[in-house]
Design a protein around this motif. Sequence first.
Motif, PDB file in Angstrom:
ATOM      1  N   GLU A   4      44.144  14.908  88.743  1.00  0.00           N
ATOM      2  CA  GLU A   4      45.378  15.200  89.461  1.00  0.00           C
ATOM      3  C   GLU A   4      46.626  15.070  88.607  1.00  0.00           C
ATOM      4  OE1 GLU A   4      45.401  12.735  92.917  1.00  0.00           O
ATOM      5  OE2 GLU A   4      43.704  13.789  93.855  1.00  0.00           O
ATOM      6  N   THR A   5      46.519  14.419  87.467  1.00  0.00           N
ATOM      7  CA  THR A   5      47.707  14.249  86.630  1.00  0.00           C
ATOM      8  C   THR A   5      47.379  14.555  85.177  1.00  0.00           C
ATOM      9  OG1 THR A   5      47.324  11.919  86.090  1.00  0.00           O
ATOM     10  CG2 THR A   5      48.496  12.389  88.154  1.00  0.00           C
ATOM     11  N   ARG A   6      48.420  14.819  84.445  1.00  0.00           N
ATOM     12  CA  ARG A   6      48.309  15.040  82.997  1.00  0.00           C
ATOM     13  C   ARG A   6      47.710  13.816  82.308  1.00  0.00           C
ATOM     14  NH1 ARG A   6      52.880  17.364  79.076  1.00  0.00           N
ATOM     15  NH2 ARG A   6      52.730  15.942  77.330  1.00  0.00           N
ATOM     16  N   LEU A 198      39.419  22.232  82.409  1.00  0.00           N
ATOM     17  CA  LEU A 198      39.285  21.932  83.831  1.00  0.00           C
ATOM     18  C   LEU A 198      38.006  22.516  84.418  1.00  0.00           C
ATOM     19  CD1 LEU A 198      42.974  22.377  85.041  1.00  0.00           C
ATOM     20  CD2 LEU A 198      41.738  20.243  84.601  1.00  0.00           C
ATOM     21  N   ALA A 199      37.596  23.681  83.922  1.00  0.00           N
ATOM     22  CA  ALA A 199      36.337  24.276  84.384  1.00  0.00           C
ATOM     23  C   ALA A 199      35.149  23.396  84.018  1.00  0.00           C
ATOM     24  CB  ALA A 199      36.175  25.673  83.789  1.00  0.00           C
ATOM     25  N   GLY A 213      43.384  19.048  71.688  1.00  0.00           N
ATOM     26  CA  GLY A 213      43.812  18.240  72.824  1.00  0.00           C
ATOM     27  C   GLY A 213      45.291  18.366  73.120  1.00  0.00           C
ATOM     28  N   VAL A 214      46.100  18.431  72.077  1.00  0.00           N
ATOM     29  CA  VAL A 214      47.543  18.532  72.276  1.00  0.00           C
ATOM     30  C   VAL A 214      47.889  19.813  73.021  1.00  0.00           C
ATOM     31  CG1 VAL A 214      49.770  18.782  71.119  1.00  0.00           C
ATOM     32  CG2 VAL A 214      48.110  17.089  70.306  1.00  0.00           C
ATOM     33  N   GLN A 215      47.328  20.929  72.592  1.00  0.00           N
ATOM     34  CA  GLN A 215      47.606  22.203  73.249  1.00  0.00           C
ATOM     35  C   GLN A 215      47.138  22.192  74.699  1.00  0.00           C
ATOM     36  OE1 GLN A 215      46.511  21.630  70.143  1.00  0.00           O
ATOM     37  NE2 GLN A 215      46.495  23.507  68.914  1.00  0.00           N
ATOM     38  N   GLU A 218      49.599  20.077  76.668  1.00  0.00           N
ATOM     39  CA  GLU A 218      50.883  20.758  76.758  1.00  0.00           C
ATOM     40  C   GLU A 218      50.811  21.932  77.741  1.00  0.00           C
ATOM     41  OE1 GLU A 218      53.719  19.934  75.731  1.00  0.00           O
ATOM     42  OE2 GLU A 218      53.238  18.327  74.326  1.00  0.00           O
ATOM     43  N   GLY A 219      49.585  22.393  78.030  1.00  0.00           N
ATOM     44  CA  GLY A 219      49.431  23.473  78.993  1.00  0.00           C
ATOM     45  C   GLY A 219      49.497  23.019  80.442  1.00  0.00           C
ATOM     46  N   TRP A 220      49.538  21.701  80.653  1.00  0.00           N
ATOM     47  CA  TRP A 220      49.585  21.170  82.022  1.00  0.00           C
ATOM     48  C   TRP A 220      50.935  21.450  82.678  1.00  0.00           C
ATOM     49  CZ3 TRP A 220      45.832  18.628  84.878  1.00  0.00           C
ATOM     50  CH2 TRP A 220      46.268  18.079  86.080  1.00  0.00           C
TER      51      TRP A 220
END
Length: 221
Positions: A4-6, A198-199, A213-215, A218-220
């Motif tokens: 549910e959260t970044r 997420l899939a 991981g950073v990308q 950052e997409g969140w």
Amino acid sequence: MNVETREELASLIDHTNVRADATENDIERLCREAVSYGFRCAVVTPTNVRLAAELLEGTDVTVCSVVGFPAGVSTPRVKALEASEAVENGAGEVDMVMNIGAMKSGNRELVYRDISGVVDAAGVPVKVILETAYLTDKEKVEACLISKDAGAVFVKTSTAYGGLAGATVEDVMLMRKTVGDEMGVKASGGIRDLETALAMIDAGADRIGTSTGVQIIEGWR
């Protein structure tokens, strides 16, 4: 698993640099990013474990070392020694590559001995990399069950090294179905964006291995 959260997502990511040409500067950047974003682990090769452990001392980020990487063809004794030394140097988790040839040959005893030797030598959580691209579904199931019997705490899809296919939703679902709730499932290989991460989590993964991981975080939105 619902994310549910970044911050929750970041806590499931093993931030990884196991490139052969990774420099000390690269490992320093990996560790800085792991702390800054709240990733679960920084995954490095055995030669970089001590440096990563020094950089991450006093933080919540665990150092994870690969063992038998990338082909899994070292003998059980060598893998056990490699795992033991990695832990001595500061690793708190170990990602080992299973003996894929033994699995394909039907030599289940060697596969078990290979994994249990690392588990016993390490004394920290061990994830077993199945390299699913090489395996039939039947072999994937058998490899999961052997890993479970041998004391590993996670099964992991792939290294995706050398251009091999990485994690798929179907493989993650199969692995989760096989091990149930008693083991973790780590999806790794080709996970480069938020949607894919997420899939994999929706399919049953509770850890994501990625060099991006950073990308992803950052997409969140």
